[in-house]
Design an enzyme around this catalytic site. Structure first.
Site, PDB file in Angstrom:
ATOM      1  N   ASP A   1       0.866  -1.181   0.000  1.00 29.71           N
ATOM      2  CA  ASP A   1       0.000   0.000   0.000  1.00 29.71           C
ATOM      3  C   ASP A   1       0.904   1.234   0.000  1.00 29.71           C
ATOM      4  O   ASP A   1       1.001   1.982   0.982  1.00 29.71           O
ATOM      5  CB  ASP A   1      -0.895  -0.040   1.253  1.00 29.71           C
TER       6      ASP A   1
ATOM      7  N   ASP B   1       3.586   6.585  -4.721  1.00 27.33           N
ATOM      8  CA  ASP B   1       3.888   6.342  -6.139  1.00 27.33           C
ATOM      9  C   ASP B   1       5.357   5.968  -6.337  1.00 27.33           C
ATOM     10  O   ASP B   1       6.156   6.098  -5.414  1.00 27.33           O
ATOM     11  CB  ASP B   1       3.516   7.604  -6.942  1.00 27.33           C
TER      12      ASP B   1
HETATM   13  N1  SAM Z   1      -3.380   4.720  -0.696  1.00 24.32           N
HETATM   14  C1  SAM Z   1      -2.237   5.565  -0.978  1.00 24.32           C
HETATM   15  C2  SAM Z   1      -1.909   5.528  -2.433  1.00 24.32           C
HETATM   16  O1  SAM Z   1      -2.437   4.691  -3.160  1.00 24.32           O
HETATM   17  O2  SAM Z   1      -1.092   6.376  -2.850  1.00 24.32           O
HETATM   18  C3  SAM Z   1      -1.058   5.151  -0.146  1.00 24.32           C
HETATM   19  C4  SAM Z   1      -1.345   5.288   1.297  1.00 24.32           C
HETATM   20  S1  SAM Z   1      -0.075   5.254   2.468  1.00 24.32           S
HETATM   21  C5  SAM Z   1      -0.212   6.876   3.077  1.00 24.32           C
HETATM   22  C6  SAM Z   1       1.449   5.220   1.582  1.00 24.32           C
HETATM   23  C7  SAM Z   1       2.576   5.083   2.585  1.00 24.32           C
HETATM   24  O3  SAM Z   1       3.711   4.440   2.003  1.00 24.32           O
HETATM   25  C8  SAM Z   1       3.110   6.414   3.133  1.00 24.32           C
HETATM   26  O4  SAM Z   1       2.764   6.531   4.476  1.00 24.32           O
HETATM   27  C9  SAM Z   1       4.622   6.351   2.930  1.00 24.32           C
HETATM   28  O5  SAM Z   1       5.360   6.899   3.995  1.00 24.32           O
HETATM   29  C10 SAM Z   1       4.825   4.857   2.795  1.00 24.32           C
HETATM   30  N2  SAM Z   1       6.065   4.482   2.101  1.00 24.32           N
HETATM   31  C11 SAM Z   1       6.612   5.049   0.998  1.00 24.32           C
HETATM   32  N3  SAM Z   1       7.753   4.421   0.666  1.00 24.32           N
HETATM   33  C12 SAM Z   1       7.946   3.424   1.586  1.00 24.32           C
HETATM   34  C13 SAM Z   1       8.941   2.430   1.769  1.00 24.32           C
HETATM   35  N4  SAM Z   1      10.004   2.349   0.936  1.00 24.32           N
HETATM   36  N5  SAM Z   1       8.801   1.564   2.808  1.00 24.32           N
HETATM   37  C14 SAM Z   1       7.730   1.650   3.651  1.00 24.32           C
HETATM   38  N6  SAM Z   1       6.749   2.586   3.531  1.00 24.32           N
HETATM   39  C15 SAM Z   1       6.864   3.462   2.505  1.00 24.32           C
END
Ligand code: SAM
Length: 286
Positions: free
Chosen positions: A155, A158
């Protein structure tokens, strides 16, 4: 004076929501984090200016990213959620009494803290005893997992910034290794409509096809995402997402949902011809 949140879906297309109040603005080492309040969509979270979720339409995304795989394998007990710091995916998974443990691997602790404070609708469940939160990079975490999970849900944001590594062949290969023999991986799979999103979707699909024997794509309409036409990836070691499904068993669980149902599940894998062509164009010659 009117306040509007605007996201650029392409250099020529903008999406705006009229804002009543900005509730939070801050920056972690990974990204800018904002929370707004609006009449139309309620409260909403943006990261680096990109829409993540709104109170009004998050049910669509969170139901589709969880109940599709859980219907295919209702015996999924140990689950890994990568990203998902807003809690919506975890909330839906916790509705299954059969779910034993969820590892939530979220790189940014500030996202969780802010969502706990301003978005209890999604983050209210993160204190559940079945949930362990790991504040680390999902790409690194999954390198050390083997034969550990029935389901992995990616989840993520981008495929740029902190999320970039979660769309790589290395990551998908390590997810395959982290899954048990009947494992399933579902991921946020971008969109087929605008050129940049479509390119990212095709690149992700090719890498997943190279990593899993079964790899399909399904769709939902999410009003606040670019074009509204959003895709999810479904990859599995054994199970087909529509052929091998015991629809009666899922319906017997008796979960009340606002978007997902088993007929829509089957239909969501029937994609428009132009999307099917995009996928075929990056798959190996059969
Ligand atoms: N539903 C949303 C969408 O489709 O764009 C995504 C929701 S959630 C807020 C996405 C999360 O991924 C963020 O909190 C971000 O910090 C996390 N994230 C991004 N890159 C990551 C990584 N390499 N490892 C773990 N979490 C990560």
């Amino acid at each position: 004076m009117e306040l509007w949140f605007t996201e650029h879906h392409t250099p020529n297309v903008r999406f705006s929501i009229k804002v009543d109040r900005q509730l939070y603005s801050g920056r972690s080492e990974f990204q800018r984090i904002d929370i707004f309040d609006s009449k139309e969509f309620g409260r909403f979270l943006t990261l680096d200016g990109y829409m993540m979720l709104t109170e009004m339409d998050e049910f669509i995304y969170h139901e589709m990213i969880t109940h599709v795989p859980m219907c295919v394998n209702p015996d999924a007990h140990d689950i890994l959620v990568i990203g998902g710091g807003d809690g919506g995916t975890v909330r839906e998974l916790l509705r299954y009494p059969t779910v034993r443990h969820i590892d939530l691997v979220e790189i940014d602790e500030l996202v969780v803290e802010v969502c706990k404070k301003y978005l209890p609708q999604t983050a209210g469940c993160l204190g559940d005893p079945r949930v362990t939160i790991h504040y680390e990079d999902g790409l690194k975490y999954v390198r050390h997992a083997e034969d550990a999970y029935d389901l992995i849900i990616v989840d993520s944001t981008d495929p740029f910034g902190p999320g970039e590594g979660l769309f790589t062949k290395e990551f998908y290969g390590n997810c395959y290794k982290a899954l048990r023999e009947d494992g399933i991986m579902v991921n946020q799979h971008e969109s087929p409509f605008y050129q940049q999103d479509a390119y990212a979707m095709q690149r992700a699909h090719k890498r997943i096809v190279d990593s899993f024997p079964i790899s399909r794509v399904y769709q939902a309409h999410i009003p606040t995402y670019p074009s509204g036409h959003w895709l999810f990836g479904f990859a599995a070691k054994k199970r087909h997402p529509v052929k091998d499904v015991n629809w009666v068993r899922w319906n017997a669980i008796g979960l009340k949902t606002r978007y997902y149902n088993t007929q829509l599940h089957a239909g969501a894998f029937a994609l428009p011809n132009y999307v099917e062509k995009m996928l075929r164009d990056v798959e190996p010659e059969s």
